[in-house]
Design a protein around this motif. Sequence first.
Motif, mmCIF file in Angstrom:
data_model
loop_
_atom_site.group_PDB
_atom_site.id
_atom_site.type_symbol
_atom_site.label_atom_id
_atom_site.label_comp_id
_atom_site.label_asym_id
_atom_site.label_seq_id
_atom_site.Cartn_x
_atom_site.Cartn_y
_atom_site.Cartn_z
ATOM 1 N N THR A 6 32.796 47.010 33.451
ATOM 2 C CA THR A 6 33.947 48.155 33.609
ATOM 3 C C THR A 6 33.406 49.413 33.424
ATOM 4 N N PHE A 7 32.431 49.698 32.495
ATOM 5 C CA PHE A 7 31.866 51.022 32.404
ATOM 6 C C PHE A 7 30.622 51.466 32.989
ATOM 7 N N ILE A 8 29.615 50.462 32.950
ATOM 8 C CA ILE A 8 28.341 50.596 33.611
ATOM 9 C C ILE A 8 28.212 50.216 35.108
ATOM 10 N N TYR A 9 28.808 49.180 35.257
ATOM 11 C CA TYR A 9 28.642 48.645 36.639
ATOM 12 C C TYR A 9 29.890 48.210 37.263
ATOM 13 N N PRO A 10 30.887 49.415 37.151
ATOM 14 C CA PRO A 10 32.400 48.894 37.604
ATOM 15 C C PRO A 10 32.540 48.007 38.881
ATOM 16 N N SER A 11 33.131 46.905 38.807
ATOM 17 C CA SER A 11 33.421 46.102 39.943
ATOM 18 C C SER A 11 34.601 45.024 39.611
ATOM 19 N N TYR A 12 35.628 45.292 40.428
ATOM 20 C CA TYR A 12 36.982 44.348 39.980
ATOM 21 C C TYR A 12 36.520 42.977 40.348
ATOM 22 N N PRO A 13 35.760 42.790 41.416
ATOM 23 C CA PRO A 13 35.558 41.314 42.033
ATOM 24 C C PRO A 13 34.801 40.698 40.383
ATOM 25 N N LEU A 14 33.923 41.323 39.866
ATOM 26 C CA LEU A 14 33.167 40.784 38.995
ATOM 27 C C LEU A 14 33.968 40.567 37.587
ATOM 28 N N ARG A 15 34.783 41.525 37.538
ATOM 29 C CA ARG A 15 35.489 41.361 36.154
ATOM 30 C C ARG A 15 36.763 40.188 36.387
ATOM 31 N N PHE A 16 37.122 40.142 37.554
ATOM 32 C CA PHE A 16 37.977 39.098 37.963
ATOM 33 C C PHE A 16 37.467 37.570 37.783
ATOM 34 N N THR A 17 36.017 37.519 38.497
ATOM 35 C CA THR A 17 35.526 36.357 38.193
ATOM 36 C C THR A 17 34.991 35.934 36.711
ATOM 37 N N LEU A 18 34.775 37.180 35.925
ATOM 38 C CA LEU A 18 34.525 37.046 34.698
ATOM 39 C C LEU A 18 35.667 36.314 33.996
ATOM 40 N N GLY A 19 36.769 36.959 34.293
ATOM 41 C CA GLY A 19 38.266 36.752 33.404
ATOM 42 C C GLY A 19 38.556 35.149 33.835
ATOM 43 N N VAL A 20 38.551 34.754 35.061
ATOM 44 C CA VAL A 20 38.796 33.418 35.358
ATOM 45 C C VAL A 20 37.900 32.520 34.689
#
Length: 756
Positions: free
Chosen positions: A111-125
């Motif tokens: 979110t803050f160091i390497y912002p990436s929606y795909p990675l956040r989505f993948t992590l959440g799922v």
Amino acid sequence: MQLSTVTLLLMSGVGVFTSAVSLVFLWLANRDITAVRYWAISSCFLLTGLLLFNSQSVLPETLKYVLPNFVVQTSFLFILQGTYRACEQNVPKVELATFITCYVVLHLFFTFIYPSYPLRFTLGVTTVLIFLSWVLWCSYRYSQGRFKVSSFLILLSVVILFAVSLNKIIDMNWQGVTNLQQDDSMKAQWFIIALFMSQLLFNFAFAIMTGEIRNNKNKSVQKQLITANEALKIEKARAEKHSKLKSEFLANMSHEIRTPINGVIGCLELLQNTTLSKQQDQYTELAYASANSLLGVINDILDFSKIESGKLEINNEPVELLALLDSVAKSFAIALSNKPVMLFVDCHQVTHHNLLLDPVRVRQILNNLLSNAIKFTHQGHVKLILSSQLQHDGRVLINGKVIDTGIGIDSQAQLKLFNAFSQCDASTTRLYGGTGLGLVIVKRLCNLMGGDVELRKSSPDKGTEFAFSIQAGLDESIIAEEQSLNVPNLIGLFSPNTTFSSILLSQFESRGLKLDILDSKFISQSRYDLIILDLVNCSDTGLESTYLLESAQRQAQQVSIICDVNSKLPNSQLVKGSGCAVFYHPFTCYDLMQLFTKKVEQIPTTTLVVENEGRAKSLAGLKILLAEDNKVNQVVATKMLSNWQIEFEIANSGQEALTILENSESGNFDLILMDCQMPIIDGYQATKEIRENLKYNKFKSIPIIALTANAMNGDKEKCLQAGMNGYVSKPIEVGKLNAEIMRLITPFHKESSGHS
């Protein structure tokens, strides 16, 4: 038409809201199941997370990517905790804390160091799938096969969510969006729908799991109840066994104690019939009273044992209630004469006299209550108040009160008043004696007769009031007839006791009669048909009693006096010469009826003496075999038989009795007195031998009376079943033995006369 992601998030939120409400109600209905609470909270967090995803654009920059994801992940955390609770397992805190920490660190990094929606989505799922897989593993590992349907639904939700999530993750075209709200792709929307469906499947699984938990709890409770019932059955059997052993022990102890008491009381009765000095006579009287007191203690314990074992029976028979009350009250005459205490019997509210009840047990209730009241009252009075009331079922309810002016009972002692073997305190036992069973027996007897007893009020040094009730049948065999009464027109009463005056006035008024209350001066001023003088507290030789008697005799056609049982007034010339009717205190309603009855059949003492002498002469020449092993009881019994001029022979055991009969002719004995507990052969076996063995055929029909110290319920029946014809319990009462011999010998003599 394709819906936007925002719209789907809003619709899913509404659906999750409905699920959350359902789970909250499920929790309220099953508050004892902790897992449901966690599942209900989980739905609330998921609803909040979906609403936050829908409002990402208005959230602060630092929270818009963090807060929605953390809230959603928390909902799945609660699902996992609820599953552990459902399986009755503790949550592995270390492993769970490690996993959550890893997720938080990675999410903050993307979110803050390497912002990436795909990675956040993948992590959440991935985190959600791990949570759900963990839930599935926990259910499979610890449920022991209890949650099969629920586990299948959870597995189905995991498969659906995994398939849809994987399809979205491998999508190479993320369209440059930075959050879920901006992602309008079909795969993103299918993910939202899959997430919602997964949550619905979980809700179904939770509902089914809750039902299975409830069912298991009910089975566990049922099993506990069955186990408790089995334990109760075992304890009941053990208690019944102990009760039987207790009854057998008491029966044996009763025999062992009654046997020597029989000798003591019998010898004292014989001693009282000899010439004694005044001091010897006093000592003999004290010993006789003490022996009877000990016998009373034994009877109390036996009665209590019978009541506890449920073997005490109520035997109803026709009774004239007023006569019974008079008999009970008069039995305290001597005790009352030795202390400044008056006993008043007020039964003007008794409107049903001829009843069906157990006179022995009613007498026992009254005796216990009145003896306690008199014992604990040093001065003043004791009052017995009775009333009767016909009920709808045709039975008569008798209510009574016993009120005294005695020492009273303090509040602490009242708590254990109806406990067995307890008195107010140890000093009470030392000072007044007793077993502490009197009130317990009264309560049980009242209960057996359809009533109860209670302490109404009491306080130290101010007296006590007990209230009791019993039910009786109405004796319909007796047709209610007005007694033929010869009631004078003008009746006056002199009594220095206002309580007695008011009671007697109520007795008169209840029967429609008029009574004038007189003072000492007014007696000599008016003419009366009848004057009743209460001289209980007047000196026998004093001027007051002489003045009252002479004044009443001048002014009335008839005079009746009430005096103490030890009074010398009845033997004075002033009373004898005038033909005054004499009544002894306590004066009861029955005395009042006798006062006005035209024909009162009174048997003079001389007649009774002649009758007793006649009975004794009728037994003269009788031949009796006495089977008794106790030497003292032999002396007592043979002395009684000698006084009746009966010939006797003694057998020291059942075997010796059989030997004597075997070597005797049929006319050698007219009757056998058989002790039941004897060495070698007891009385029961000896009786059966006489009745059944051909060797004793010449004595097969001889009357046999049991003389036994066995006085428990059923002992009489046991004697009769063994072949005995009569039963007299020890200590032997002269009158009862005489009556039993007369009952059996009279038909025997008639039969003998017919043969001759």
